[in-house]
Motif scaffolding. Structure first.
Motif, PDB file in Angstrom:
ATOM      1  N   THR A  26       0.799  -1.220   0.000  1.00 29.88           N
ATOM      2  CA  THR A  26       0.000   0.000   0.000  1.00 29.88           C
ATOM      3  C   THR A  26       0.836   1.276   0.000  1.00 29.88           C
ATOM      4  N   ASN A  27       2.078   1.167   0.451  1.00 27.22           N
ATOM      5  CA  ASN A  27       2.895   2.361   0.626  1.00 27.22           C
ATOM      6  C   ASN A  27       3.750   2.631  -0.613  1.00 27.22           C
ATOM      7  N   SER A  28       3.474   3.716  -1.299  1.00 28.00           N
ATOM      8  CA  SER A  28       4.210   4.028  -2.522  1.00 28.00           C
ATOM      9  C   SER A  28       5.650   4.486  -2.244  1.00 28.00           C
ATOM     10  N   MET A  29       5.981   4.674  -0.971  1.00 29.39           N
ATOM     11  CA  MET A  29       7.342   5.101  -0.627  1.00 29.39           C
ATOM     12  C   MET A  29       8.289   3.926  -0.453  1.00 29.39           C
ATOM     13  N   PHE A  30       7.790   2.714  -0.491  1.00 29.91           N
ATOM     14  CA  PHE A  30       8.692   1.564  -0.410  1.00 29.91           C
ATOM     15  C   PHE A  30       9.666   1.610  -1.581  1.00 29.91           C
ATOM     16  N   ASP A  31      10.943   1.395  -1.308  1.00 26.58           N
ATOM     17  CA  ASP A  31      11.923   1.526  -2.382  1.00 26.58           C
ATOM     18  C   ASP A  31      12.639   0.224  -2.715  1.00 26.58           C
ATOM     19  N   TYR A  32      12.333  -0.826  -1.984  1.00 27.14           N
ATOM     20  CA  TYR A  32      13.073  -2.075  -2.199  1.00 27.14           C
ATOM     21  C   TYR A  32      12.169  -3.207  -1.757  1.00 27.14           C
ATOM     22  N   PHE A  33      12.130  -4.270  -2.554  1.00 23.68           N
ATOM     23  CA  PHE A  33      11.240  -5.381  -2.265  1.00 23.68           C
ATOM     24  C   PHE A  33      12.039  -6.681  -2.269  1.00 23.68           C
ATOM     25  N   LEU A  34      11.671  -7.557  -1.370  1.00 25.22           N
ATOM     26  CA  LEU A  34      12.430  -8.791  -1.208  1.00 25.22           C
ATOM     27  C   LEU A  34      11.490  -9.971  -1.045  1.00 25.22           C
ATOM     28  N   TRP A  35      11.981 -11.131  -1.409  1.00 27.59           N
ATOM     29  CA  TRP A  35      11.292 -12.376  -1.128  1.00 27.59           C
ATOM     30  C   TRP A  35      12.190 -13.242  -0.244  1.00 27.59           C
ATOM     31  N   TYR A  36      11.553 -13.808   0.772  1.00 28.97           N
ATOM     32  CA  TYR A  36      12.234 -14.701   1.681  1.00 28.97           C
ATOM     33  C   TYR A  36      11.551 -16.053   1.642  1.00 28.97           C
ATOM     34  N   TYR A  88       6.809 -18.703   1.681  1.00 29.43           N
ATOM     35  CA  TYR A  88       7.464 -17.570   1.035  1.00 29.43           C
ATOM     36  C   TYR A  88       6.873 -16.270   1.577  1.00 29.43           C
ATOM     37  N   PHE A  89       7.758 -15.409   2.039  1.00 28.98           N
ATOM     38  CA  PHE A  89       7.351 -14.109   2.556  1.00 28.98           C
ATOM     39  C   PHE A  89       7.804 -13.024   1.601  1.00 28.98           C
ATOM     40  N   CYS A  90       6.898 -12.114   1.354  1.00 27.98           N
ATOM     41  CA  CYS A  90       7.204 -10.910   0.611  1.00 27.98           C
ATOM     42  C   CYS A  90       7.533  -9.824   1.628  1.00 27.98           C
ATOM     43  N   ALA A  91       8.491  -8.963   1.312  1.00 24.95           N
ATOM     44  CA  ALA A  91       8.855  -7.883   2.230  1.00 24.95           C
ATOM     45  C   ALA A  91       9.140  -6.611   1.442  1.00 24.95           C
ATOM     46  N   ALA A  92       8.937  -5.495   2.095  1.00 24.06           N
ATOM     47  CA  ALA A  92       9.207  -4.202   1.472  1.00 24.06           C
ATOM     48  C   ALA A  92       9.970  -3.320   2.441  1.00 24.06           C
ATOM     49  N   ARG A  93      10.868  -2.522   1.883  1.00 22.36           N
ATOM     50  CA  ARG A  93      11.661  -1.633   2.726  1.00 22.36           C
ATOM     51  C   ARG A  93      11.084  -0.224   2.697  1.00 22.36           C
ATOM     52  N   GLY A  94      10.861   0.304   3.906  1.00 16.87           N
ATOM     53  CA  GLY A  94      10.372   1.667   4.002  1.00 16.87           C
ATOM     54  C   GLY A  94      11.434   2.599   4.538  1.00 16.87           C
ATOM     55  N   THR A  95      10.992   3.749   4.996  1.00 12.38           N
ATOM     56  CA  THR A  95      11.937   4.740   5.499  1.00 12.38           C
ATOM     57  C   THR A  95      12.654   4.210   6.735  1.00 12.38           C
ATOM     58  N   GLY A  96      13.868   4.652   6.936  1.00 13.26           N
ATOM     59  CA  GLY A  96      14.640   4.232   8.096  1.00 13.26           C
ATOM     60  C   GLY A  96      15.050   2.783   8.079  1.00 13.26           C
ATOM     61  N   ASN A  97      15.115   2.204   6.881  1.00 17.59           N
ATOM     62  CA  ASN A  97      15.503   0.789   6.773  1.00 17.59           C
ATOM     63  C   ASN A  97      14.576  -0.130   7.545  1.00 17.59           C
ATOM     64  N   PHE A  99      11.671  -2.898   7.497  1.00 17.23           N
ATOM     65  CA  PHE A  99      11.193  -3.902   6.559  1.00 17.23           C
ATOM     66  C   PHE A  99       9.833  -4.406   7.022  1.00 17.23           C
ATOM     67  N   TYR A 100       8.892  -4.420   6.090  1.00 11.45           N
ATOM     68  CA  TYR A 100       7.535  -4.853   6.385  1.00 11.45           C
ATOM     69  C   TYR A 100       7.273  -6.158   5.641  1.00 11.45           C
ATOM     70  N   PHE A 101       6.764  -7.127   6.363  1.00  8.47           N
ATOM     71  CA  PHE A 101       6.567  -8.458   5.806  1.00  8.47           C
ATOM     72  C   PHE A 101       5.096  -8.780   5.628  1.00  8.47           C
ATOM     73  N   GLY A 102       4.822  -9.595   4.605  1.00  7.49           N
ATOM     74  CA  GLY A 102       3.493 -10.147   4.438  1.00  7.49           C
ATOM     75  C   GLY A 102       3.303 -11.351   5.336  1.00  7.49           C
ATOM     76  N   THR A 103       2.134 -11.958   5.249  1.00  9.74           N
ATOM     77  CA  THR A 103       1.794 -13.088   6.121  1.00  9.74           C
ATOM     78  C   THR A 103       2.276 -14.420   5.579  1.00  9.74           C
ATOM     79  N   GLY A 104       2.812 -14.414   4.367  1.00  9.62           N
ATOM     80  CA  GLY A 104       3.399 -15.625   3.834  1.00  9.62           C
ATOM     81  C   GLY A 104       2.442 -16.453   2.982  1.00  9.62           C
ATOM     82  N   THR A 105       3.024 -17.165   2.035  1.00 11.62           N
ATOM     83  CA  THR A 105       2.286 -18.126   1.211  1.00 11.62           C
ATOM     84  C   THR A 105       3.016 -19.458   1.299  1.00 11.62           C
ATOM     85  N   SER A 106       2.295 -20.494   1.681  1.00  6.10           N
ATOM     86  CA  SER A 106       2.886 -21.824   1.793  1.00  6.10           C
ATOM     87  C   SER A 106       2.805 -22.514   0.441  1.00  6.10           C
TER      88      SER A 106
END
Lengths: 111, 115
Positions: A26-36, A88-97, A99-106
């Motif tokens: 939802t946050n358009s300020m996220f600048d980096y996205f990761l998968w774990y 698998y977790f999706c994550a996004a990086r916001g301000t101040g480093n 990281f916000y994670f999703g709830t995961g997909t099995s």
């Protein structure tokens, strides 16, 4: 307020086929996205990432696509292997480093 | 092996008690993050430290506190424990820094069970 959402709790795919895992944010300020990737009884391990200035990043069988206008990213695994079965977790990086994670997909890859 | 060490791996305690979870980050990493994973929940960000100073706070309860020591290890203190505090607590580290865009490295987690 869940800023990163994975709406599919689980996914089953036949071995050799493509697995597509989705993530919305939802946050358009996220600048980096990761998968774990996370196996039971282990911590999450980094899989692949993408900068917000790109729309695709590929690493072997794993490709991440980013659609900024839709605030959506997806992870493609081709071909899927039984060893890919994990959460698998999706994550996004916001301000101040932060990281916000999703709830995961099995993901279950069926041999 | 991510290089991040968390202790204890498992902890069982009673309501009202206090526990301390410990995290040693990867060698050289300055940032430490704490996350909570409850049943069927994602990784909820609790708090972040950078080189000994609190950098950001997430959904951390007032009953919880954390600190990062001069040797960069971190401790998460959970007090007046409730049944709902039962969860996996993960520590992660990163090198930090203004231009950092790399990933977080996670420990194996500490599983807390409150009875």
């Amino acid at each position: 307020d869940q800023q990163v959402k994975q709406n599919s709790p689980s996914l089953s795919v036949q071995e050799g086929r493509i697995s597509i895992l989705n993530c919305d944010y939802t946050n358009s300020m996220f600048d980096y996205f990761l998968w774990y990737k996370k196996y039971p009884a282990e911590g999450p391990t980094f899989l692949i990432s993408i900068s917000s200035i790109k729309d695709k990043n590929e690493d072997g069988r794993f490709t991440v696509f980013l659609n900024k206008s839709a605030k959506h990213l997806s992870l493609h695994i081709v071909p899927s292997q039984p060893g890919d079965s994990a959460v698998y977790f999706c994550a996004a990086r916001g301000t101040g480093n932060q990281f916000y994670f999703g709830t995961g997909t099995s993901l279950t890859v069926i041999p | 092996d991510s290089g991040v060490t968390q202790t204890p791996k498992h902890l069982i305690t009673a309501t009202g008690q206090r526990v301390t979870l410990r995290c040693s980050p990867r060698s050289g990493d300055l940032s430490v993050y704490w996350y909570q994973q409850s049943l069927d929940q994602g990784l909820q960000f609790l708090i972040q430290y950078y080189n000994g100073e609190e950098r950001a706070k997430g959904n951390i309860l007032e009953r919880f506190s954390a600190q990062q020591f001069p040797d960069l290890h971190s401790e998460l203190n959970l007090s007046s424990l409730e049944l709902g505090d039962s969860a996996l607590y993960f520590c992660a580290s990163s090198s930090g820094g203004g231009l950092y865009t790399g990933e977080l490295f996670f420990g194996e987690g500490s599983r807390l069970t409150v009875l």
